[in-house]
Design an enzyme around this catalytic site. Structure first.
Site: not given
Length: 387
Positions: A56, A109, A182, A207
């Site tokens: 982690r 978004y 972004d 993406k």
């Protein structure tokens, strides 16, 4: 391993292939291995080998990806996450506190809007929408002393609005806020916001970065080491990190980003020209068009104009839905940025969460993620879909 190999004067394509990883000194492997381990043998109590103790906190496969992302965005440190929204939430928790305020795009978004409106607001973070294309409107939305983040998408999703990153950075910094960009739609190949004054870059690596619709992920890249330390602490504390296989897939996609983006842009430009001449289309939205309100800014801060195209249908919502349903080469589906072309109806799909708000998108809008297929097949499919 090193996070900054070929990160200085090398060209973008060279960095995309090499940054973040040196060939394995034992085997000579040129690709980062998938370190499918949760823990690491320590050389005595507290004696960490290479800084690794628990996956982690850090994993060598993820380290390679994070180094490559930092190099391509020309930042100091990169951070990988299990999704774009996990990256966004970690960023907000690291840099804001209850009672603070953020400015967000007025056509953000839908997932980002939902995060701010339903999750962060309940935690005590206020937000105000503003058009990213209007620097004065963004300035007016800032609450001096309270606004900690000015959050920008450029191009925005799905209306492809362009924000002037350099100007917005100046406005944010005057108010003592950080500018977050972004960069998902542009990708690091087409635009590097940190070089234009932004403080933090956000990606849904699902993406264009991953590029093959086979992995979900997110990323943050920063240029200030103090900000980096706050994000690193929260990344470890919150734990929304990608596993080694997801990191491997994302990094593999990143290596071909430049060549893919060139084909995405080539195809998108021809799709735009086709749509401009179609009687079933009333408006084509693409930053590469001279008549796009943000064209001059996009031309200045982007290498090319991207693979995302939106358009409005002459027959209203029913025509838009019908086009989505009739398409065959364009797959009806959410997401974007993969090698395959996608078509969607934002109002009922990706942006359903903003229905009834100031961020609601037009009902006759269709969004295309133009892939890398043979362009003649894409144009024939759109002709059929539009009737």
């Amino acid at each position: 391993m090193t996070e900054q190999r070929h990160s200085g004067k090398s060209g973008f394509e060279t960095r995309a292939v090499h940054a973040g990883y040196e060939p394995d000194p034992t085997t000579g492997a040129v690709i980062p291995p998938i370190y499918a381990t949760s823990t690491y043998k320590q050389d005595g109590v507290g004696g960490l080998r290479g800084g690794y103790e628990y996956s982690r906190s850090a994993n060598p496969t993820r380290t390679a990806l994070e180094g490559a992302l930092a190099a391509l965005e020309e930042g100091e440190r990169g951070f990988a996450f299990a999704s774009g929204l996990a990256a966004e939430d970690t960023l907000v928790r690291a840099l804001c506190r209850p009672g603070d305020h953020a400015v967000i795009p007025d056509d953000a978004y839908g997932g980002t809007y939902r995060l701010f409106d339903k999750v962060e607001k309940a935690w005590g973070l206020e937000h105000s929408p503003a058009p990213v294309s209007d620097v004065d409107a963004v300035r007016a939305a800032i609450r001096p002393g309270t606004t900690k983040l000015v959050w920008v998408e450029t191009p925005t999703n799905p209306l492809l609005t362009i924000g002037d990153i350099e100007a917005l950075a100046g406005v944010a910094h005057e108010a003592g806020a950080l500018l977050v960009v972004d960069n998902t739609f542009a990708s690091p190949y087409l635009q590097q916001p940190l070089t234009l004054g932004a403080d933090i870059v956000v990606h849904s690596t699902t993406k264009y970065v991953g590029g093959h619709s086979d992995v979900v992920g997110g990323a943050l890249v920063v240029r200030d080491l103090e900000v980096a330390e706050a994000i690193a602490f929260h990344q470890n504390s919150i734990g929304a990190v990608p596993g080694p296989f997801d990191s491997f897939l994302t990094h593999r996609g990143l290596k071909t980003l430049a060549v893919r983006m060139e084909r995405h842009c080539d195809n998108a430009e021809q799709v735009v020209q086709f749509l401009l001449g179609h009687p079933g289309v009333t408006d084509v939205i693409y930053p590469g068009l001279a008549e796009h309100p943000g064209h001059a800014v996009a031309e200045r801060q982007m290498r090319r104009f991207g693979g995302m195209v939106s358009f409005r249908c002459a027959g209203g919502e029913e025509a838009a839905l019908r086009a989505c349903e009739r398409a065959e080469v364009f797959t009806l589906g959410e997401s974007l940025g993969g090698v395959e072309s996608l078509i969607e109806h934002p109002g009922r799909m990706t942006h359903a969460s903003v229905a009834g708000t100031d961020l609601e998108v037009p009902a006759d809008l269709v969004r295309l993620s133009v892939g890398i297929e043979t362009i003649d097949d894409l144009l024939a499919d759109l002709d059929r879909a539009l009737g």
